[in-house]
Design a protein around this motif. Structure first.
Motif, short mmCIF file in Angstrom:
data_model
loop_
_atom_site.label_atom_id
_atom_site.label_comp_id
_atom_site.label_asym_id
_atom_site.label_seq_id
_atom_site.Cartn_x
_atom_site.Cartn_y
_atom_site.Cartn_z
N PRO A 20 14.18 -55.88 16.41
CA PRO A 20 13.75 -56.24 17.76
C PRO A 20 14.52 -55.41 18.79
CG PRO A 20 14.58 -58.18 16.58
CD PRO A 20 14.77 -57.00 15.70
N SER A 21 13.91 -55.21 19.95
CA SER A 21 14.53 -54.37 20.98
C SER A 21 15.84 -54.96 21.48
CB SER A 21 13.56 -54.15 22.13
OG SER A 21 13.20 -55.40 22.70
N SER A 22 15.99 -56.26 21.41
CA SER A 22 17.25 -56.87 21.86
C SER A 22 18.41 -56.53 20.93
CB SER A 22 17.09 -58.39 21.96
OG SER A 22 16.76 -58.92 20.70
N LEU A 23 18.13 -56.36 19.63
CA LEU A 23 19.18 -55.99 18.68
C LEU A 23 19.45 -54.50 18.65
CD1 LEU A 23 18.50 -58.19 15.53
CD2 LEU A 23 20.36 -58.37 17.15
N LYS A 24 18.53 -53.71 19.15
CA LYS A 24 18.69 -52.26 19.09
C LYS A 24 19.91 -51.80 19.89
CE LYS A 24 15.63 -48.47 18.55
NZ LYS A 24 14.28 -48.04 18.61
N SER A 25 20.20 -52.46 20.98
CA SER A 25 21.37 -52.07 21.78
C SER A 25 22.68 -52.37 21.05
CB SER A 25 21.34 -52.78 23.13
OG SER A 25 21.42 -54.18 22.93
N ILE A 26 22.65 -53.26 20.07
CA ILE A 26 23.84 -53.57 19.27
C ILE A 26 23.90 -52.69 18.03
CG2 ILE A 26 25.00 -55.37 17.93
CD1 ILE A 26 23.73 -57.40 19.85
N VAL A 27 22.76 -52.46 17.41
CA VAL A 27 22.71 -51.76 16.12
C VAL A 27 22.98 -50.27 16.28
CG1 VAL A 27 21.19 -51.14 14.20
CG2 VAL A 27 21.23 -53.47 15.05
N VAL A 28 22.49 -49.64 17.35
CA VAL A 28 22.67 -48.20 17.50
C VAL A 28 24.16 -47.83 17.64
CG1 VAL A 28 22.19 -46.23 19.00
CG2 VAL A 28 20.34 -47.78 18.36
N PRO A 29 24.95 -48.49 18.48
CA PRO A 29 26.38 -48.15 18.49
C PRO A 29 27.07 -48.46 17.15
CG PRO A 29 25.82 -49.38 20.46
CD PRO A 29 24.63 -49.41 19.58
N PHE A 30 26.66 -49.55 16.52
CA PHE A 30 27.23 -49.89 15.22
C PHE A 30 26.86 -48.82 14.18
CE2 PHE A 30 27.45 -52.54 11.31
CZ PHE A 30 28.80 -52.84 11.39
N TYR A 31 25.64 -48.31 14.27
CA TYR A 31 25.19 -47.21 13.41
C TYR A 31 26.06 -45.98 13.62
CZ TYR A 31 22.20 -43.28 12.02
OH TYR A 31 21.72 -42.12 11.48
N LEU A 32 26.33 -45.63 14.86
CA LEU A 32 27.14 -44.46 15.16
C LEU A 32 28.59 -44.65 14.70
CD1 LEU A 32 25.75 -43.53 18.69
CD2 LEU A 32 25.29 -42.40 16.51
N ILE A 33 29.11 -45.86 14.86
CA ILE A 33 30.47 -46.14 14.39
C ILE A 33 30.53 -46.04 12.86
CG2 ILE A 33 32.19 -47.99 14.16
CD1 ILE A 33 31.42 -48.84 17.02
N ALA A 34 29.52 -46.57 12.18
CA ALA A 34 29.49 -46.50 10.72
C ALA A 34 29.36 -45.05 10.25
CB ALA A 34 28.35 -47.33 10.16
N LEU A 35 28.57 -44.27 10.96
CA LEU A 35 28.40 -42.86 10.60
C LEU A 35 29.70 -42.09 10.82
CD1 LEU A 35 26.24 -40.87 9.63
CD2 LEU A 35 25.68 -40.42 12.02
N LEU A 36 30.38 -42.35 11.91
CA LEU A 36 31.66 -41.70 12.19
C LEU A 36 32.72 -42.12 11.19
CD1 LEU A 36 33.26 -39.86 14.11
CD2 LEU A 36 33.83 -41.91 15.42
N SER A 37 32.75 -43.40 10.84
CA SER A 37 33.73 -43.86 9.86
C SER A 37 33.45 -43.30 8.47
CB SER A 37 33.81 -45.38 9.83
OG SER A 37 32.58 -45.93 9.49
N ALA A 38 32.17 -43.07 8.15
CA ALA A 38 31.84 -42.42 6.87
C ALA A 38 32.34 -40.98 6.86
CB ALA A 38 30.34 -42.46 6.62
N ALA A 39 32.25 -40.31 8.00
CA ALA A 39 32.76 -38.94 8.08
C ALA A 39 34.28 -38.92 7.96
CB ALA A 39 32.32 -38.30 9.39
N VAL A 40 34.95 -39.87 8.58
CA VAL A 40 36.41 -39.95 8.48
C VAL A 40 36.82 -40.26 7.04
CG1 VAL A 40 38.42 -41.30 9.20
CG2 VAL A 40 36.77 -40.53 10.90
N LEU A 41 36.10 -41.16 6.41
CA LEU A 41 36.40 -41.50 5.03
C LEU A 41 36.15 -40.30 4.11
CD1 LEU A 41 37.40 -43.82 3.31
CD2 LEU A 41 35.06 -44.55 3.01
N ALA A 42 35.14 -39.49 4.41
CA ALA A 42 34.91 -38.27 3.63
C ALA A 42 36.10 -37.32 3.78
CB ALA A 42 33.62 -37.59 4.07
N GLY A 43 36.65 -37.25 4.97
CA GLY A 43 37.85 -36.44 5.18
C GLY A 43 39.03 -36.95 4.38
#
Length: 165
Positions: free
Chosen positions: A72-95
């Protein structure tokens, strides 16, 4: 690449690989502890790799939901930053995985260089008391002669294998 079926397959594969690597890493930690070695979980490369795979599978799941507009559009504003944080943390973990792999390879190479080589072990003979010392020059000469013969036989075998003799 953006098809949900493709990402779903990748997600399933990454979840399975992540679980396998975590279980393998935990098993190695248990065997190391049984041998008396103290290894932290973050020093075990399999555990780190498994966590990275699970985090990437979570990123894939969020990507599927974001791209297919299933949230839902109301959750999108929460999920997108969480998605970016998870993606960044996956990159840090790869390092961290790469860093730990380099540290582990250095540690094993230092361990192998500190151990004596096979040739130096062959130079010592055991006398009847079981010590490593060569007790007489005669024994040293015999040991040197045996070593010379072994080397000559090895050189002849190498020549035979290469087809030169």
């Amino acid at each position: 690449m953006n098809s949900p079926q493709f990402l779903t397959i990748f997600t399933i594969v990454f979840i399975l690989l992540g679980c396998y690597n975590i279980f393998t890493g935990l098993r190695r930690l248990r065997t190391a502890q049984a041998r008396g070695q103290k290894i932290a979980w973050y020093q075990q490369i399999n555990v780190l790799t498994g966590l990275e795979y699970l985090l990437l599978s979570f990123v894939f799941l969020m990507s599927i939901n974001i791209n297919n507009h299933t949230l839902p559009s109301s959750l999108k504003s929460i999920v997108v930053p969480f998605y970016l944080i998870a993606l960044l943390s996956a990159a840090v973990l790869a390092g961290f995985v790469i860093r730990q792999a380099i540290i582990n390879s250095r540690r094993t190479s230092q361990k192998s260089t500190s151990q004596p080589s096979r040739n130096s072990i062959g130079r010592q003979t055991y006398d009847s008391t079981g010590t490593n010392d060569i007790t007489s020059p005669k024994q040293k000469a015999i040991s040197d002669q045996h070593r010379r013969e072994r080397r000559q036989k090895a050189a002849a075998a190498r020549r035979r294998r290469s087809g030169k003799a």
